[in-house]
Enzyme design. Structure first.
Site, PDB file in Angstrom:
ATOM      1  N   HIS B  15       0.837  -1.211   0.000  1.00  0.00           N
ATOM      2  CA  HIS B  15       0.000   0.000   0.000  1.00  0.00           C
ATOM      3  C   HIS B  15       0.870   1.259   0.000  1.00  0.00           C
ATOM      4  CE1 HIS B  15       0.472   0.719   4.404  1.00  0.00           C
ATOM      5  NE2 HIS B  15       0.705  -0.568   4.382  1.00  0.00           N
ATOM      6  N   THR B  16       0.248   2.404   0.250  1.00  0.00           N
ATOM      7  CA  THR B  16       0.942   3.683   0.061  1.00  0.00           C
ATOM      8  C   THR B  16       2.237   3.821   0.863  1.00  0.00           C
ATOM      9  OG1 THR B  16      -1.286   4.539  -0.090  1.00  0.00           O
ATOM     10  CG2 THR B  16       0.479   6.140  -0.170  1.00  0.00           C
TER      11      THR B  16
END
Lengths: 337, 88
Positions: B15-16
């Protein structure tokens, strides 16, 4: 610029469900069998087949694994047969593992076909357009689905209607040039990840990904949404690729074109694309140069090549032994301004 | 050139936050760093690119390093994958 095999993806099959979901609105496709029938079957080929001869009994070369198109001819043939013969003919046809049937001209197929298709878990669709048009629509859709998808790291912008892909090493400023172009009224197709698909023989169409859309990253700021920031006029979803510009740090040893007569090309999926290698150094405005490249491309497209034009004048001058170094205006009468 | 296949180990996937860390780590090195999955080739120094992978737990990615400092880069980045982005 190199494109290796790892950046190429190609679908091997699509499900009938995917086919139906994507074409029902587009081609006004109606489902004649119950919605749960035949949806998991896979289409593995972009080609179509009209099973005329197979219906007549010749199944030696029956390409059953293609989408089967039932046109007026096939439909009328079925209807002409006696009930008994019709059943046995269709039964024979449906022993093959057919992905799905498409009935064209809005015809209603015989009930035996529907019944047998349900039994064999094969979906039957109906299209209102004629067979030629239906075949064109479906094969164009399937062709697109089964064509190679090439991911390229770069920024893709529509500059004066010319699709320009800016490539170069990470951190060289591709996104910054794209942002600058958008600011000047050009339209961003995708930044960073561009997926190219071949359309026809020599056209490559590029688009962004559904996750990223028109987001871009600018070092030091982070992620921006270009559509929100600059409005709908600043984006587009797809564009034909026409020019590739590769940015690189100025290299003294490298030879850059000076006349523009020697055109370089890059070949992507057998498609030749004009290629420009652009050295960058302080004080060089890449955005303006990108616009210039686009305009020069358009001029050439419409039949004017500045480099060739000058070359011709030079040749004429040499050939005719004309006076050298003459002014463009022979005699300055007066300057009244 | 160094090529290695790695697995995503943490629950949240790539994810980010790990994507940003990954890009930061990669940008320290001069060598080229690419990531491959499902016929997509992504520049590992670009955050947008790494996020495009949307790699979930259990998926595999091929990492490719090429350049003078590829050894050091590979060691640090593969280590980060093996630690499950420090989220295990």
């Amino acid at each position: 610029m190199k494109i290796d095999k790892k950046s190429i993806a190609q679908k091997e099959s699509i499900s009938v469900e995917f086919f139906y979901n994507n074409t029902k609105k587009l081609f006004n496709m109606k489902l004649l069998t119950p919605p749960e029938i035949g949806m998991t079957k896979q289409i593995r080929e972009p080609n179509l087949h009209r099973p005329g001869l197979a219906l007549a009994g010749f199944v030696d070369l029956f390409t059953y694994n293609r989408v089967q198109l039932i046109g007026n001819t096939e439909n009328r043939y079925c209807n002409k047969l006696s009930e008994e013969k019709r059943f046995s003919t269709l039964q024979k046809l449906l022993t093959f593992d057919i992905p799905c049937f498409v009935i064209t001209n809005g015809n209603q197929p015989c009930q035996e076909l529907i019944d047998l298709a349900i039994e064999r878990d094969i979906a039957v669709f109906q299209m209102s357009s004629n067979s030629t048009k239906s075949a064109y629509f479906i094969s164009d859709f399937l062709e697109d689905q089964f064509s190679k998808r090439i991911t390229i790291h770069g920024s893709f912008v529509d500059v004066y209607g010319v699709g320009i892909l800016i490539v170069g090493k990470s951190g060289i400023g591709k996104s910054e040039v794209a942002l600058d172009l958008v600011e000047r009224g050009h339209r961003l197709v995708a930044d960073d990840i561009v997926i190219f698909t071949k359309k026809g023989e020599n056209i490559l169409i590029g688009a962004g990904t559904d996750l990223i859309k028109h987001s871009m990253e600018i070092r030091g700021i982070g992620i921006l949404d270009v559509e929100r920031m600059f409005g709908v006029r600043s984006i587009r979803f797809q564009k034909r690729l026409e020019v590739v510009i590769e940015l690189e740090v100025w290299d003294e040893k490298e030879v850059y074109t000076r006349t523009g007569l020697d055109k370089m090309e890059v070949i992507i999926d057998d498609v030749k694309i004009l290629y420009v290698k652009l050295p960058i150094f302080p004080g060089k405005n890449i955005t303006v140069i990108a616009e210039t490249i686009a305009m020069n491309y358009l001029l050439k497209h419409y039949g004017f090549d500045a480099a060739e034009e000058l070359q011709n004048r030079l040749h004429n001058k040499i050939r005719d032994k004309q006076q050298k170094g003459e002014r463009i205006v022979n005699y300055f009468e007066h300057d009244f301004e | 050139m160094i090529e290695r296949e790695v697995k995503i180990l943490n629950n949240a996937g790539l994810h980010t936050r790990p994507a940003a860390t990954l890009v930061k780590l990669a940008s320290k090195y001069k060598c080229d760093f690419y990531m491959y999955t499902d016929g997509m080739k992504i520049n590992g120094k670009s955050i947008i690119g790494v996020m495009t992978l949307a790699a979930e737990k259990g998926s595999t990615i091929i990492l490719e390093f090429e350049g003078n400092d590829e050894k050091e880069a590979a060691e640090e980045i593969i280590g980060y994958f093996e630690r499950g982005f420090d989220e295990l």
